[in-house]
Design a protein around this motif. Structure first.
Motif, PDB file in Angstrom:
ATOM      1  N   MET A  84      19.720  -5.475 -13.126  1.00 19.84           N
ATOM      2  CA  MET A  84      18.506  -5.627 -12.334  1.00 19.84           C
ATOM      3  C   MET A  84      17.275  -5.625 -13.233  1.00 19.84           C
ATOM      4  SD  MET A  84      19.837  -5.881  -9.444  1.00 19.84           S
ATOM      5  CE  MET A  84      19.074  -5.400  -7.959  1.00 19.84           C
ATOM      6  N   ALA A  85      16.396  -6.612 -13.026  1.00 17.55           N
ATOM      7  CA  ALA A  85      15.111  -6.660 -13.714  1.00 17.55           C
ATOM      8  C   ALA A  85      14.217  -5.556 -13.157  1.00 17.55           C
ATOM      9  CB  ALA A  85      14.473  -8.026 -13.512  1.00 17.55           C
ATOM     10  N   VAL A  86      13.247  -5.116 -13.930  1.00 14.48           N
ATOM     11  CA  VAL A  86      12.435  -3.962 -13.527  1.00 14.48           C
ATOM     12  C   VAL A  86      10.943  -4.218 -13.673  1.00 14.48           C
ATOM     13  CG1 VAL A  86      14.262  -2.389 -14.256  1.00 14.48           C
ATOM     14  CG2 VAL A  86      12.384  -2.861 -15.815  1.00 14.48           C
ATOM     15  N   ASN A  87      10.197  -3.471 -12.896  1.00  9.03           N
ATOM     16  CA  ASN A  87       8.761  -3.320 -13.059  1.00  9.03           C
ATOM     17  C   ASN A  87       8.498  -1.839 -12.880  1.00  9.03           C
ATOM     18  OD1 ASN A  87       5.974  -2.878 -11.887  1.00  9.03           O
ATOM     19  ND2 ASN A  87       5.827  -4.988 -12.600  1.00  9.03           N
ATOM     20  N   LEU A  88       7.934  -1.211 -13.882  1.00  6.27           N
ATOM     21  CA  LEU A  88       7.671   0.225 -13.866  1.00  6.27           C
ATOM     22  C   LEU A  88       6.226   0.431 -14.296  1.00  6.27           C
ATOM     23  CD1 LEU A  88       8.540   3.238 -13.782  1.00  6.27           C
ATOM     24  CD2 LEU A  88       9.448   2.925 -16.101  1.00  6.27           C
ATOM     25  N   SER A  89       5.463   1.153 -13.466  1.00  5.50           N
ATOM     26  CA  SER A  89       4.061   1.382 -13.807  1.00  5.50           C
ATOM     27  C   SER A  89       3.584   2.716 -13.248  1.00  5.50           C
ATOM     28  CB  SER A  89       3.179   0.243 -13.277  1.00  5.50           C
ATOM     29  OG  SER A  89       3.235   0.145 -11.875  1.00  5.50           O
ATOM     30  N   VAL A  90       2.414   3.132 -13.727  1.00  8.76           N
ATOM     31  CA  VAL A  90       1.766   4.368 -13.272  1.00  8.76           C
ATOM     32  C   VAL A  90       0.339   4.022 -12.878  1.00  8.76           C
ATOM     33  CG1 VAL A  90       1.004   6.685 -13.930  1.00  8.76           C
ATOM     34  CG2 VAL A  90       3.198   5.819 -14.771  1.00  8.76           C
ATOM     35  N   TRP A  91      -0.096   4.619 -11.764  1.00 12.35           N
ATOM     36  CA  TRP A  91      -1.426   4.378 -11.207  1.00 12.35           C
ATOM     37  C   TRP A  91      -2.067   5.717 -10.876  1.00 12.35           C
ATOM     38  CZ3 TRP A  91      -3.262  -0.659 -10.514  1.00 12.35           C
ATOM     39  CH2 TRP A  91      -2.335  -1.658 -10.843  1.00 12.35           C
ATOM     40  N   THR A  92      -3.394   5.756 -10.855  1.00 16.13           N
ATOM     41  CA  THR A  92      -4.065   7.010 -10.524  1.00 16.13           C
ATOM     42  C   THR A  92      -3.777   7.441  -9.094  1.00 16.13           C
ATOM     43  OG1 THR A  92      -6.093   5.822  -9.928  1.00 16.13           O
ATOM     44  CG2 THR A  92      -5.947   6.720 -12.177  1.00 16.13           C
ATOM     45  N   ASP A  93      -3.554   6.464  -8.215  1.00 13.43           N
ATOM     46  CA  ASP A  93      -3.279   6.779  -6.811  1.00 13.43           C
ATOM     47  C   ASP A  93      -2.604   5.575  -6.161  1.00 13.43           C
ATOM     48  OD1 ASP A  93      -5.559   5.103  -5.366  1.00 13.43           O
ATOM     49  OD2 ASP A  93      -6.467   6.117  -7.091  1.00 13.43           O
ATOM     50  N   ALA A  94      -1.986   5.813  -5.025  1.00 12.88           N
ATOM     51  CA  ALA A  94      -1.240   4.764  -4.333  1.00 12.88           C
ATOM     52  C   ALA A  94      -2.159   3.681  -3.793  1.00 12.88           C
ATOM     53  CB  ALA A  94      -0.405   5.373  -3.214  1.00 12.88           C
ATOM     54  N   LYS A  95      -3.362   4.019  -3.414  1.00 12.94           N
ATOM     55  CA  LYS A  95      -4.308   3.023  -2.892  1.00 12.94           C
ATOM     56  C   LYS A  95      -4.636   1.984  -3.957  1.00 12.94           C
ATOM     57  CE  LYS A  95      -7.279   1.445   0.187  1.00 12.94           C
ATOM     58  NZ  LYS A  95      -6.947   0.061   0.463  1.00 12.94           N
ATOM     59  N   SER A  96      -4.800   2.407  -5.190  1.00 13.15           N
ATOM     60  CA  SER A  96      -5.068   1.464  -6.285  1.00 13.15           C
ATOM     61  C   SER A  96      -3.902   0.512  -6.474  1.00 13.15           C
ATOM     62  CB  SER A  96      -5.349   2.218  -7.583  1.00 13.15           C
ATOM     63  OG  SER A  96      -6.517   2.987  -7.482  1.00 13.15           O
ATOM     64  N   LEU A  97      -2.696   1.031  -6.430  1.00 11.25           N
ATOM     65  CA  LEU A  97      -1.510   0.179  -6.538  1.00 11.25           C
ATOM     66  C   LEU A  97      -1.457  -0.790  -5.366  1.00 11.25           C
ATOM     67  CD1 LEU A  97       1.238  -0.698  -7.685  1.00 11.25           C
ATOM     68  CD2 LEU A  97       2.257   1.278  -6.499  1.00 11.25           C
ATOM     69  N   GLU A  98      -1.678  -0.295  -4.171  1.00  9.40           N
ATOM     70  CA  GLU A  98      -1.663  -1.151  -2.978  1.00  9.40           C
ATOM     71  C   GLU A  98      -2.706  -2.268  -3.107  1.00  9.40           C
ATOM     72  OE1 GLU A  98      -2.407  -0.815   1.840  1.00  9.40           O
ATOM     73  OE2 GLU A  98      -3.157   0.756   0.520  1.00  9.40           O
ATOM     74  N   ASP A  99      -3.905  -1.936  -3.546  1.00 10.69           N
ATOM     75  CA  ASP A  99      -4.955  -2.944  -3.705  1.00 10.69           C
ATOM     76  C   ASP A  99      -4.529  -4.012  -4.709  1.00 10.69           C
ATOM     77  OD1 ASP A  99      -6.531  -1.649  -1.848  1.00 10.69           O
ATOM     78  OD2 ASP A  99      -7.878  -0.748  -3.351  1.00 10.69           O
ATOM     79  N   TYR A 100      -3.940  -3.604  -5.819  1.00 11.06           N
ATOM     80  CA  TYR A 100      -3.465  -4.588  -6.801  1.00 11.06           C
ATOM     81  C   TYR A 100      -2.388  -5.485  -6.200  1.00 11.06           C
ATOM     82  CZ  TYR A 100      -0.414  -6.516 -10.308  1.00 11.06           C
ATOM     83  OH  TYR A 100       0.394  -7.370 -11.004  1.00 11.06           O
ATOM     84  N   VAL A 101      -1.408  -4.890  -5.536  1.00 11.82           N
ATOM     85  CA  VAL A 101      -0.276  -5.659  -5.013  1.00 11.82           C
ATOM     86  C   VAL A 101      -0.718  -6.647  -3.937  1.00 11.82           C
ATOM     87  CG1 VAL A 101       1.895  -5.485  -3.711  1.00 11.82           C
ATOM     88  CG2 VAL A 101       1.459  -3.929  -5.617  1.00 11.82           C
TER      89      VAL A 101
END
Length: 151
Positions: A60-77
């Motif tokens: 399986m290919a992967v994407n692994l990252s860290v964000w200050t908060d889930a809202k920031s990740l959601e906004d990016y996605v």
């Protein structure tokens, strides 16, 4: 605490296959947007500036990252060009029946290993959501609860 995320997928074709060009030709651009996004902390990448060389489980290919908060990740996605590729993911990745994404809290400064991340995904798959491994549904529920507490 920061939030870490792992998502995995099975490539339908080798990354050099012309049918993968729409994905592969845009990786640098989409990853650069992530790195410039508010709340971005870190992402797993190899010498090629992406994570296409990393695999877990059954290839399986992967994407692994860290964000200050889930809202920031959601906004990016969902609020950047990334969403265009998210909507076309079935062109490049096989449909998965098991959970393919997991989120979990990490201490500031901690960069999770791929083994740690995959263990969180397996835990989420076997035990469901908990404070140790959860998905978008739980994140969205937390946002709603936080908004209600502040109202």
């Amino acid at each position: 605490m920061h939030v870490a995320e792992l998502n995995i997928g099975k490539f339908k074709y080798p990354t050099s296959d012309p049918r993968m060009a729409g994905f592969m030709d845009n990786l640098d651009r989409v990853n650069a947007i992530a790195e410039r996004s508010a709340g971005f902390v870190w992402r797993l990448k190899g010498d090629n500036n992406n994570a296409t060389g990393f695999r877990v489980g059954d290839d399986m290919a992967v994407n692994l990252s860290v964000w200050t908060d889930a809202k920031s990740l959601e906004d990016y996605v969902f609020k950047t060009v990334h969403v265009q590729f998210y909507k076309k993911r079935e062109e490049w990745f096989s449909l998965m029946e098991k959970p393919h994404m997991v989120l979990w809290w990490v201490a500031e400064g901690h960069l999770p290993s791929l083994d740690e991340a995959y263990a969180r995904l397996k835990q989420y798959e076997s035990e469901g959501a908990s404070e140790h491994a959860f998905g978008w549904t739980e994140v969205m529920d937390e946002h709603r609860m936080r908004a209600l507490r502040c109202a």
